[in-house]
Motif scaffolding. Sequence first.
Motif, short mmCIF file in Angstrom:
data_model
loop_
_atom_site.label_atom_id
_atom_site.label_comp_id
_atom_site.label_asym_id
_atom_site.label_seq_id
_atom_site.Cartn_x
_atom_site.Cartn_y
_atom_site.Cartn_z
N ALA A 102 46.26 46.33 25.53
CA ALA A 102 45.07 45.48 25.65
C ALA A 102 45.37 44.14 26.29
CB ALA A 102 44.43 45.29 24.27
N LEU A 103 46.33 43.39 25.76
CA LEU A 103 46.63 42.06 26.30
C LEU A 103 47.13 42.14 27.74
CD1 LEU A 103 48.39 40.15 23.36
CD2 LEU A 103 45.96 40.30 23.91
N ALA A 104 48.05 43.08 27.98
CA ALA A 104 48.64 43.20 29.32
C ALA A 104 47.57 43.50 30.37
CB ALA A 104 49.71 44.29 29.31
N LYS A 105 46.71 44.43 30.09
CA LYS A 105 45.70 44.83 31.07
C LYS A 105 44.65 43.74 31.28
CE LYS A 105 46.16 49.85 30.71
NZ LYS A 105 45.51 51.15 30.43
N MET A 106 44.21 43.13 30.20
CA MET A 106 43.18 42.10 30.33
C MET A 106 43.72 40.86 31.02
SD MET A 106 41.09 42.64 26.76
CE MET A 106 39.65 41.68 27.23
N PHE A 107 44.97 40.49 30.70
CA PHE A 107 45.58 39.33 31.36
C PHE A 107 45.80 39.61 32.84
CE2 PHE A 107 49.29 36.89 32.75
CZ PHE A 107 48.84 35.60 32.49
N SER A 108 46.24 40.81 33.16
CA SER A 108 46.46 41.18 34.56
C SER A 108 45.16 41.13 35.35
CB SER A 108 47.07 42.59 34.63
OG SER A 108 47.20 43.01 35.97
N ILE A 109 44.09 41.66 34.78
CA ILE A 109 42.79 41.64 35.45
C ILE A 109 42.30 40.21 35.62
CG2 ILE A 109 40.34 42.19 35.14
CD1 ILE A 109 41.86 44.57 36.08
N ALA A 110 42.50 39.39 34.60
CA ALA A 110 42.07 37.99 34.69
C ALA A 110 42.79 37.28 35.83
CB ALA A 110 42.35 37.27 33.37
N LYS B 7 44.26 38.72 38.54
CA LYS B 7 43.91 39.31 39.84
C LYS B 7 42.52 38.90 40.31
CE LYS B 7 46.84 43.41 39.34
NZ LYS B 7 46.86 44.89 39.15
N THR B 8 41.59 38.73 39.37
CA THR B 8 40.20 38.44 39.75
C THR B 8 39.81 36.98 39.58
OG1 THR B 8 39.36 38.96 37.53
CG2 THR B 8 39.50 40.79 39.11
N SER B 9 40.78 36.16 39.15
CA SER B 9 40.53 34.72 38.91
C SER B 9 39.37 34.51 37.94
CB SER B 9 40.24 34.00 40.24
OG SER B 9 41.33 34.12 41.13
N ALA B 10 39.28 35.37 36.95
CA ALA B 10 38.20 35.29 35.97
C ALA B 10 38.57 34.34 34.83
CB ALA B 10 37.89 36.67 35.40
N VAL B 11 37.56 33.70 34.26
CA VAL B 11 37.79 32.86 33.09
C VAL B 11 37.35 33.58 31.81
CG1 VAL B 11 37.70 30.68 34.32
CG2 VAL B 11 35.59 31.65 33.43
#
Length: 361
Positions: free
Chosen positions: A114-122, A124-128
């Motif tokens: 969960a943490l790894a995937k969500m942090f990676s997506i954040a 890559k997409t510059s999401a807050v």
Amino acid sequence: MLYGAQKGIFEMEKKEKDLISIIVPVYNAEKYITRCVQSILEQEYSNFELILIDDGSTDKSPKILSQLDKLDDRIMLLNQKNSGVSQARNNGLRHSSGSWIMFVDADDYIAPSALAKMFSIATKTSAVIVACEYYTCKNADRVASKFLNDRDVKIYSGDERINVIRSCIESRAYGNTQGPTNIGVPWAKLYRREVVSGEWFDIKLTHMEDTIFNINLMMKAKRITYVPEALYFYVIHAESTVHRHYENFEPVAQRVTERLHEFSEKFHLEKELRLVIEYKLFCLYYSCVKKQYFKDGNLNAVKTIKHLRRISGTYEWNGKYQNEIRHMYTKAQLLYGILAKFNLFGLLYLSLKLAEKLKER
């Protein structure tokens, strides 16, 4: 290439920059808290701090938490007198030091990735804000559930954020209508600290406090990313809030109404959010009747009907059917709304009672 002290400083700055603070409020969760904590300690992404807040538990939770606290240096255990989940989350926020924030409920748990995937997506997409899907777990059943209907990773920015805000208030306005909850909940999300800074959960609310918190964050967020993968396990059991009787729900519903109007006026969204707020006001009336009066064993039929009539004539959120938002009503809500509109409160009472009995079978 970095050498010696310079490399050490770089690694320390990276660790602080990427640290995720995971906040878990705990109240009488002796059956579930160990599984929750273990799921966090087993994360593939290890740069996190776990903040456990005991909200004055009266079961074995304090003893279990004391034992869990010794398992890992990344755990911080806080204690407070029983003040509610909002106060516990706020307490966790005050003691957090991560650049990212995540909330997990004590009876739930998360996937190892969960943490790894969500942090990676954040990254890559510059999401807050990053939100993922979840599994609904009840008894031995596990059902994949969705907040939104996106099939691929979706970035919401600019005016598109209004659709996510609509779904926060009521999923039938934009998001998926099949799941047990909507995207307004604080879990199954990763928040950048800058968007959380200055925002707090309303401690006067026992309903939709997470929605009010999230819609304010989403107006501040320039980019919100939705990940169509279930990484969170939402557990429903006999002690879950969905089953509780609320003795004082009516003033809570009034405060929710006020906060929704304050939000729409503050950000000049009266036009964009009018229909979804009107429908939510109907749902608040309906919830007030079901959560407070129909689950009160001290009220007979006559007294309950008097409350139905009083509420219908007193509040803006009176539950009366409005044709303009007909498409948002479920069949049961449509029936209840029409009966309220024509002041047929005796029939409304019988309909609700019948629905309760059918639900119990």
